[in-house]
Design a protein around this motif. Sequence first.
Motif, PDB file in Angstrom:
ATOM      1  N   CYS A 186       2.289   8.574   3.438  1.00  0.00           N
ATOM      2  CA  CYS A 186       2.419   7.443   2.514  1.00  0.00           C
ATOM      3  C   CYS A 186       1.057   7.066   1.920  1.00  0.00           C
ATOM      4  CB  CYS A 186       3.046   6.240   3.197  1.00  0.00           C
ATOM      5  SG  CYS A 186       4.813   6.442   3.495  1.00  0.00           S
ATOM      6  N   ALA A 195       5.257   1.363   4.636  1.00  0.00           N
ATOM      7  CA  ALA A 195       6.121   1.887   3.576  1.00  0.00           C
ATOM      8  C   ALA A 195       7.374   2.563   4.119  1.00  0.00           C
ATOM      9  CB  ALA A 195       5.339   2.866   2.699  1.00  0.00           C
ATOM     10  N   CYS A 196       7.238   3.395   5.162  1.00  0.00           N
ATOM     11  CA  CYS A 196       8.395   4.183   5.602  1.00  0.00           C
ATOM     12  C   CYS A 196       8.838   3.853   7.027  1.00  0.00           C
ATOM     13  CB  CYS A 196       8.082   5.673   5.483  1.00  0.00           C
ATOM     14  SG  CYS A 196       6.873   6.226   6.689  1.00  0.00           S
ATOM     15  N   CYS A 249       4.641   2.266   9.953  1.00  0.00           N
ATOM     16  CA  CYS A 249       4.062   2.354   8.599  1.00  0.00           C
ATOM     17  C   CYS A 249       4.674   1.286   7.702  1.00  0.00           C
ATOM     18  CB  CYS A 249       4.332   3.744   8.044  1.00  0.00           C
ATOM     19  SG  CYS A 249       3.982   3.919   6.294  1.00  0.00           S
ATOM     20  N   CYS A 252       1.238   5.379   7.218  1.00  0.00           N
ATOM     21  CA  CYS A 252       1.157   6.718   7.791  1.00  0.00           C
ATOM     22  C   CYS A 252       0.422   7.621   6.798  1.00  0.00           C
ATOM     23  CB  CYS A 252       2.551   7.265   8.119  1.00  0.00           C
ATOM     24  SG  CYS A 252       3.481   7.803   6.691  1.00  0.00           S
TER      25      CYS A 252
HETATM   26 ZN   LIG Z   1       4.780   6.009   5.831  1.00  0.00          ZN
END
Ligand SMILES: [Zn+2]
Length: 237
Positions: free
Chosen positions: A44, A28-29, A26, A41
């Motif tokens: 997110c 972001a994470c 992902c 994901c």
């Molecule tokens: Zn994520």
Amino acid sequence: MNISATFPDFRSLLSDFLSVISPLPCLACAQEVRMPDSSLCLSCAVGLPFTDHFDHRQNLSFQRLNGRVEVDHVAAILYFTRSSVVQEMLHRFKYQGHEEVGQYFGWLGACLWQDAQWPKPDVVLPVPIHRKKMRRRGYNQSAVFGCAFSKKMQVSFDNQTLVKRQASESQTGKGREERVQNVRSVFEILHPQHITGKKVLLVDDVITTGATLESCILEITRFQPAGISVLLLAAAR
Ligand SMILES: [Zn+2]
């Protein structure tokens, strides 16, 4: 049978196969993405604070610049809040070499721009960073974002016309006038013919005080463009 000759082939086949079936992390994470055709994901993606800027021309980011400088269209894709998924994502983009974050949002920004039926720019200019910073980071994050936008929009991208001359002093503790003065002398147009009579789109990652954008716009305005619009990855609420 020459086993050593056949093994590398098998390994490269296997790695090709795995790169197709194993999901990318992902943006972001960095957790595994389980949704097809997504760069984020599910948690997110659902949690992203999208702005309503493309629905209203007189939006918050437009108002932040309008009056100080003349702008046609201004929009940020996301709201920026501290300790949020957006901050995490921007940190990965800016400081950890994850260019794919900017590429993804550049592409997304182009989709939103087209959906809003806003006029197509003639040329995309990223807000420049100083050469020293560029060497340290390896890339200008606004250029990565703007380049992806221009590819999807099929408009020209110009990384050479608007340049930054020197590292600016810290803006902390300065008033608005002083901040603008401080950055005004820093930006320079090297190829006026690339912007005169053109619809210019200026792109940046985050709008905070707007002083940097204001200075860039003032510099561009001196060379009579047909109009100036601004696209941002994120804006403070
Ligand atoms: Zn994520």
